[in-house]
Design an enzyme around this catalytic site. Structure first.
Site, PDB file in Angstrom:
ATOM      1  N   ASP A  32      76.591  80.568  36.424  1.00 56.57           N
ATOM      2  CA  ASP A  32      77.733  81.153  35.706  1.00 56.57           C
ATOM      3  C   ASP A  32      77.208  81.839  34.452  1.00 56.57           C
ATOM      4  O   ASP A  32      76.052  81.632  34.057  1.00 56.57           O
ATOM      5  CB  ASP A  32      78.744  80.035  35.314  1.00 56.57           C
ATOM      6  CG  ASP A  32      80.159  80.571  35.089  1.00 56.57           C
ATOM      7  OD1 ASP A  32      80.342  81.429  34.203  1.00 56.57           O
ATOM      8  OD2 ASP A  32      81.077  80.131  35.800  1.00 56.57           O
ATOM      9  N   ASP A  50      74.092  86.520  34.696  1.00 60.11           N
ATOM     10  CA  ASP A  50      75.166  87.508  34.793  1.00 60.11           C
ATOM     11  C   ASP A  50      75.105  88.130  36.186  1.00 60.11           C
ATOM     12  O   ASP A  50      74.216  88.938  36.477  1.00 60.11           O
ATOM     13  CB  ASP A  50      74.991  88.580  33.709  1.00 60.11           C
ATOM     14  CG  ASP A  50      76.148  89.579  33.717  1.00 60.11           C
ATOM     15  OD1 ASP A  50      76.880  89.644  34.730  1.00 60.11           O
ATOM     16  OD2 ASP A  50      76.309  90.285  32.708  1.00 60.11           O
ATOM     17  N   TYR A 147      93.687  93.323  40.680  1.00 59.65           N
ATOM     18  CA  TYR A 147      92.956  92.110  41.056  1.00 59.65           C
ATOM     19  C   TYR A 147      93.031  91.911  42.578  1.00 59.65           C
ATOM     20  O   TYR A 147      92.035  91.590  43.228  1.00 59.65           O
ATOM     21  CB  TYR A 147      93.581  90.938  40.293  1.00 59.65           C
ATOM     22  CG  TYR A 147      93.155  89.555  40.673  1.00 59.65           C
ATOM     23  CD1 TYR A 147      91.921  89.041  40.282  1.00 59.65           C
ATOM     24  CD2 TYR A 147      94.013  88.726  41.398  1.00 59.65           C
ATOM     25  CE1 TYR A 147      91.552  87.755  40.614  1.00 59.65           C
ATOM     26  CE2 TYR A 147      93.660  87.439  41.726  1.00 59.65           C
ATOM     27  CZ  TYR A 147      92.427  86.946  41.342  1.00 59.65           C
ATOM     28  OH  TYR A 147      92.067  85.663  41.676  1.00 59.65           O
ATOM     29  N   LYS A 190      96.652  80.181  33.416  1.00 65.98           N
ATOM     30  CA  LYS A 190      97.681  80.499  34.398  1.00 65.98           C
ATOM     31  C   LYS A 190      98.940  79.693  34.064  1.00 65.98           C
ATOM     32  O   LYS A 190      98.924  78.805  33.209  1.00 65.98           O
ATOM     33  CB  LYS A 190      97.165  80.191  35.796  1.00 65.98           C
ATOM     34  CG  LYS A 190      95.821  80.893  36.034  1.00 65.98           C
ATOM     35  CD  LYS A 190      95.441  80.922  37.465  1.00 65.98           C
ATOM     36  CE  LYS A 190      95.949  82.218  38.049  1.00 65.98           C
ATOM     37  NZ  LYS A 190      95.830  82.282  39.489  1.00 65.98           N
ATOM     38  N   ARG A 218     106.836  80.676  43.510  1.00 63.59           N
ATOM     39  CA  ARG A 218     105.405  80.498  43.760  1.00 63.59           C
ATOM     40  C   ARG A 218     105.178  79.129  44.398  1.00 63.59           C
ATOM     41  O   ARG A 218     106.024  78.243  44.295  1.00 63.59           O
ATOM     42  CB  ARG A 218     104.606  80.491  42.440  1.00 63.59           C
ATOM     43  CG  ARG A 218     104.685  81.733  41.617  1.00 63.59           C
ATOM     44  CD  ARG A 218     103.783  82.831  42.174  1.00 63.59           C
ATOM     45  NE  ARG A 218     103.793  83.982  41.296  1.00 63.59           N
ATOM     46  CZ  ARG A 218     104.734  84.917  41.286  1.00 63.59           C
ATOM     47  NH1 ARG A 218     105.746  84.848  42.120  1.00 63.59           N
ATOM     48  NH2 ARG A 218     104.661  85.948  40.448  1.00 63.59           N
TER      49      ARG A 218
END
Ligand code: NAD
Length: 323
Positions: A32, A50, A147, A190, A218
């Site tokens: 990560d 990266d 996205y 979120k 959702r």
């Protein structure tokens, strides 16, 4: 001992997946840009790389000069609706570079199994009550945000590399995932984490802001269930995209009520303008059910496991400058 690489291991789902793979007996390398924020990594080895850089991807997928047996690609420039709608260029630029180079590096190194984390954001908007949408119905495509378009492209690219190089590619389309050890403030959180934080900060009887009128529907999948779906899918023979999601659909108002119940507070929703995303979601889980997966956590149980963690973060941060 099987060797697995988890890309995005400093993030929410990736850090939980590392724990599961360790419990299954794998040697795990986490990769990560950053180490996990809220917990020590369970990985045997953690590389700060990266993954927009080809050389970083090539380094990530080889362990002791050999290709990893399994690569789980969860790294993405990622956030909730607020981030998705305000950072379209960053998402398309960064995530597509990660996926272009990761898929290429894994296939060329000879990785046997490759997992890609896609999203139900690849689907078009739906109306409440519409029949469940199957994976094939993502095309003709009309995602409501960039996205989703990036995920759709990256799915197809992974499949093309799988065909050419004989790499087993497994693709999950995640519904919204929530649980402890996820981003809870700062703009990338979120809805479940954001509402847990707002409720934790609210006084009993107070108003809590929600974006839009709260009628958007959702489903929310608890992270342990998601990780179990990833693990099962990776070791199945299911090709093509596979939805993973809890079949309990709720409005944003109902999500807030569930969080309020877990907190023991009474709160009232206060609609404010904000990016809501699509109105409704309703997806078939038949493909993931066919390999024995079922969600074990309904929303009440998952929130009961999540709210105390967010509330503890809020309490610990009280008085501290915002992240
Ligand atoms: P997350 O943001 O917590 O984790 C993603 C990780 O990727 C982060 O730790 C980030 O640092 C890392 N990353 C970003 N750019 C990188 C780079 N250039 N190089 C290396 N690492 C980089 O997100 P998450 O919720 O754990 O999501 C994991 C995956 O699942 C993502 O691909 C996401 O799009 C997908 N997904 C998540 C959800 C959800 O509800 N959380 C829903 C659908 C799909």
């Amino acid at each position: 001992m099987k060797k697995a690489v988890v890309c995005g291991a400093g993030g929410f789902i990736g850090s939980h997946l590392v724990k599961r793979l360790k419990a299954e007996g794998y040697r795990v390398r986490g990769v990560d840009l950053k180490r996990p924020e809220f917990d020590e990594t369970a990985a045997d080895e953690f590389r700060l790389l990266d993954l927009r850089e080809p050389a970083a991807c090539e380094a990530a997928v080889r362990i002791d000069g050999q290709p990893a047996d399994e690569v789980y690609q969860l790294a993405a420039d990622m956030g909730g609706m607020g981030f998705i709608h305000s950072a379209e260029c960053e998402i398309m630029h960064n995530s597509v570079l990660i996926n272009v180079h990761m898929t290429n590096a894994a296939a060329n190194a000879g990785v046997a199994r490759y997992f890609f984390s896609s999203s139900v954001c690849v689907y078009r908007d739906m109306k409440p009550g519409e029949p469940e949408m199957t994976e094939a119905e993502a095309v003709p495509a009309n995602p409501d945000n960039e996205y989703g378009w990036e995920k759709l492209y990256s799915e197809r690219m992974a499949q093309a590399y799988g065909r050419k190089f004989g790499m087993a590619v497994r693709i999950a389309r995640f519904q919204n995932c929530y649980g402890p050890y996820g981003t809870w403030r700062g703009g990338r959180e979120k809805a479940p984490a954001a509402l847990c934080r707002k409720v934790a900060e609210a006084a009993d009887g107070a108003e809590v802001e929600i974006w839009g009128d709260g009628s958007a529907v959702r489903s929310y999948t608890y992270v342990d269930d998601m990780v179990d779906g990833i693990y099962r899918l990776m070791h199945s023979d299911l090709e093509g995209a596979v939805n993973i999601g809890c079949p309990q659909y709720v409005t944003v108002r109902e999500l807030l009520e569930t969080i309020a119940e877990a907190s023991g507070k009474r709160v009232r929703p206060k609609p404010v303008p904000g990016p809501v995303g699509v109105q409704s979601r309703n997806f078939s889980n038949e493909r993931i059910y066919s390999i024995g997966w079922r969600s074990q956590f309904d929303l009440q149980r998952g929130i009961a496991a999540t709210y105390p963690w967010v509330a503890a973060q809020v309490a610990a941060a009280a008085g501290a400058p915002p992240a």
